[in-house]
Design a protein around this motif. Structure first.
Motif, short mmCIF file in Angstrom:
data_model
loop_
_atom_site.label_atom_id
_atom_site.label_comp_id
_atom_site.label_asym_id
_atom_site.label_seq_id
_atom_site.Cartn_x
_atom_site.Cartn_y
_atom_site.Cartn_z
N LYS A 24 0.87 -1.18 0.00
CA LYS A 24 0.00 0.00 0.00
C LYS A 24 0.90 1.23 0.00
N ASN A 25 0.49 2.28 -0.68
CA ASN A 25 1.26 3.54 -0.74
C ASN A 25 2.68 3.34 -1.28
N TYR A 26 2.85 2.36 -2.19
CA TYR A 26 4.18 2.14 -2.77
C TYR A 26 4.62 3.40 -3.52
N GLN A 27 5.91 3.67 -3.49
CA GLN A 27 6.48 4.87 -4.11
C GLN A 27 7.14 4.53 -5.45
N ASP A 28 7.09 5.49 -6.37
CA ASP A 28 7.75 5.35 -7.67
C ASP A 28 8.43 6.67 -7.99
N THR A 29 9.74 6.69 -7.92
CA THR A 29 10.50 7.88 -8.33
C THR A 29 11.05 7.61 -9.72
N ILE A 30 10.71 8.47 -10.66
CA ILE A 30 11.04 8.25 -12.07
C ILE A 30 12.27 9.08 -12.42
N LEU A 31 13.33 8.39 -12.78
CA LEU A 31 14.59 9.05 -13.12
C LEU A 31 14.63 9.29 -14.63
N LEU A 32 14.70 10.55 -15.02
CA LEU A 32 14.62 10.92 -16.43
C LEU A 32 16.02 10.86 -17.05
N VAL A 33 16.35 9.70 -17.56
CA VAL A 33 17.69 9.45 -18.11
C VAL A 33 17.83 10.07 -19.49
N ASP A 34 16.77 9.96 -20.29
CA ASP A 34 16.84 10.44 -21.68
C ASP A 34 15.46 10.92 -22.08
N LYS A 35 15.35 12.23 -22.34
CA LYS A 35 14.04 12.80 -22.66
C LYS A 35 13.79 12.88 -24.16
N GLY A 36 14.69 12.33 -24.94
CA GLY A 36 14.52 12.36 -26.39
C GLY A 36 13.49 11.35 -26.85
N GLU A 37 13.10 11.47 -28.11
CA GLU A 37 12.14 10.53 -28.68
C GLU A 37 12.82 9.19 -28.92
N LYS A 38 12.09 8.11 -28.61
CA LYS A 38 12.66 6.77 -28.82
C LYS A 38 12.92 6.53 -30.30
N GLN A 39 14.01 5.80 -30.60
CA GLN A 39 14.30 5.54 -32.01
C GLN A 39 13.38 4.48 -32.59
N VAL A 40 12.74 3.69 -31.72
CA VAL A 40 11.76 2.69 -32.17
C VAL A 40 10.51 2.88 -31.31
N SER A 41 9.36 3.10 -31.97
CA SER A 41 8.13 3.33 -31.21
C SER A 41 7.63 2.03 -30.59
N SER A 42 6.81 2.16 -29.56
CA SER A 42 6.24 0.97 -28.92
C SER A 42 5.40 0.17 -29.90
N THR A 43 4.68 0.87 -30.79
CA THR A 43 3.83 0.18 -31.77
C THR A 43 4.68 -0.74 -32.65
N VAL A 44 5.81 -0.21 -33.14
CA VAL A 44 6.71 -1.04 -33.96
C VAL A 44 7.28 -2.18 -33.11
N GLY A 45 7.65 -1.88 -31.87
CA GLY A 45 8.19 -2.91 -30.97
C GLY A 45 7.23 -4.06 -30.75
N HIS A 46 5.96 -3.73 -30.51
CA HIS A 46 4.94 -4.77 -30.33
C HIS A 46 4.85 -5.65 -31.57
N ASP A 47 4.88 -5.01 -32.74
CA ASP A 47 4.76 -5.77 -34.00
C ASP A 47 5.92 -6.73 -34.20
N LEU A 48 7.09 -6.39 -33.67
CA LEU A 48 8.27 -7.24 -33.86
C LEU A 48 8.18 -8.54 -33.04
N MET A 49 7.16 -8.66 -32.18
CA MET A 49 6.98 -9.91 -31.44
C MET A 49 6.31 -10.99 -32.29
N HIS A 50 5.76 -10.61 -33.45
CA HIS A 50 4.99 -11.59 -34.24
C HIS A 50 5.83 -12.79 -34.68
N ASN A 51 7.06 -12.52 -35.11
CA ASN A 51 7.92 -13.64 -35.55
C ASN A 51 9.15 -13.78 -34.65
N HIS A 52 9.00 -13.34 -33.42
CA HIS A 52 10.13 -13.34 -32.50
C HIS A 52 10.47 -14.77 -32.06
N PRO A 53 11.76 -15.14 -32.07
CA PRO A 53 12.11 -16.53 -31.75
C PRO A 53 11.76 -16.93 -30.32
#
Length: 360
Positions: A205-234
């Motif tokens: 209860k009341n667990y804490q989450d401190t988010i450390l902002l390591v890199d605020k740039g845009e990801k080079q691969v979007s989550s949508t593309v990442g999800h799609d890469l699971m289709h034929n993932h070994p």
């Protein structure tokens, strides 16, 4: 338990010409990760998340009935200013949900949205943003159908949010939320997020989450593309089975309060998520050198002090530092003295478990 067909309204009993609603909806952090999806935003494996409290999107939707009711019509403002590059995502969302919200073409909408966390902070705003938008549309539907039950309201809101962004369905209601069919959680479903139905020990209860902002740039691969890469993932099938196993483990961990076992599951899940990215084709790495520096520093600190602090990661470089409320002071001191140096512009955000969307 509602089905998708239950969310297609037959007719509305009331009318409304204009008005506005405003909701806030939080981001969330998955403990068991969802990675890979089927058609219509259906997850390839179940997930469970902590709902956050401070990192949220606040969205006001004003609506006005219009004469030309054949198309979608909306203006989009971000922090009070027009935001054209967000509009295609909203248009796609409206197209996906139109069958469930047939009134959408009857109105012109002005959607005014803002985040409580810095824009481009690397915190996923799609979950909080789509959840907040879904809550507003459900508020309008409730005006058109005043007999709507609270259960229907929240489950349909989560269902709609999922069609905008999968993880958004976990930002609607509850502090620990399960999304995806799981045998030992009878109320679970692929269609929307549900509040974790089993006992949760005081330790969590009341667990804490401190988010450390390591890199605020845009990801080079979007989550949508990442999800799609699971289709034929070994390793996809074994990964999906592992998610079920880890969720089963968390059921008993949440009940008995075993933080050591919690840490093992949560950190393993975070590293497995990134292992899937590193072993897909094409392969990629979203962690940064400072992500690894932080992970190693957390392991060293935990080993030396026995303070139960751990990390998890989203599909990016930032680190979520998770810990019980009773060690908050010591962990924050550790973050400030040892981990802030690895954050971009020394930025981090203190958050904690919250309860979901709130009408404003």
């Amino acid at each position: 338990m509602f089905t998708a067909a239950d969310f297609i309204p037959q007719k509305y009993n009331s009318t409304i010409d204009n008005g506005s609603f405003e909701w806030s909806a939080p981001s969330n952090i998955a403990l068991v990760k969802y990675w890979g999806k089927k058609d219509n935003q259906i997850p390839a494996n179940p997930s469970v998340s902590f709902t956050l409290n401070n990192c949220k999107t606040i969205t006001k939707v004003a609506f006005l009935k219009k004469e030309n009711q054949g198309t979608f019509s909306f203006d989009l403002l971000f922090e009070g200013k027009p935001k054209e590059d967000f509009k295609p995502k909203i248009q796609k969302f409206l197209e996906r949900v139109a069958v469930y919200l047939p009134f959408l073409k009857d109105y012109h909408f002005t959607i005014d949205t803002q985040n409580t966390f810095p824009h481009s902070s690397g915190i996923a705003s799609s979950a909080s943003g789509m959840a907040a938008l879904a809550m507003n549309f459900m508020s309008l539907e409730k005006e058109l159908n005043p007999e709507m039950t609270e259960d229907y309201f929240y489950q349909k809101a989560s269902f709609l949010a999922r069609l905008g962004s999968g993880s958004a369905c976990r930002s609607v209601k509850g502090n620990v939320v399960v999304w995806g069919n799981q045998k030992n959680i009878p109320v679970s479903t692929d269609l929307f997020g549900v509040e974790f139905p089993h006992t949760i020990h005081e330790n969590f209860k009341n667990y804490q989450d401190t988010i450390l902002l390591v890199d605020k740039g845009e990801k080079q691969v979007s989550s949508t593309v990442g999800h799609d890469l699971m289709h034929n993932h070994p390793y996809a099938e074994r990964r999906f089975a592992q998610a079920h196993e880890n969720l089963d483990q968390l059921i008993s961990i949440f009940e008995n309060g075993n933080i050591e076992e919690f840490i093992k599951v949560v950190e393993s899940e975070a590293l497995t998520l990134h292992a899937m990215m590193m072993t897909s084709m094409p392969y990629y790495i979203l962690m940064k050198p400072n992500t690894l520096q932080i992970i190693n520093a957390i392991w060293k600190f935990r080993s030396e002090t026995q303070i139960p602090v751990c990390f998890t990661l989203d599909a990016g470089a930032n680190v979520h530092v998770l810990y019980p409320e009773n060690v908050k002071e010591k962990v924050l001191q550790f973050i400030q003295t040892e981990l802030v140096a690895f954050c971009q512009n020394s930025q981090y955000i203190c958050d904690e478990i919250g309860n979901g969307a709130i009408a404003l």
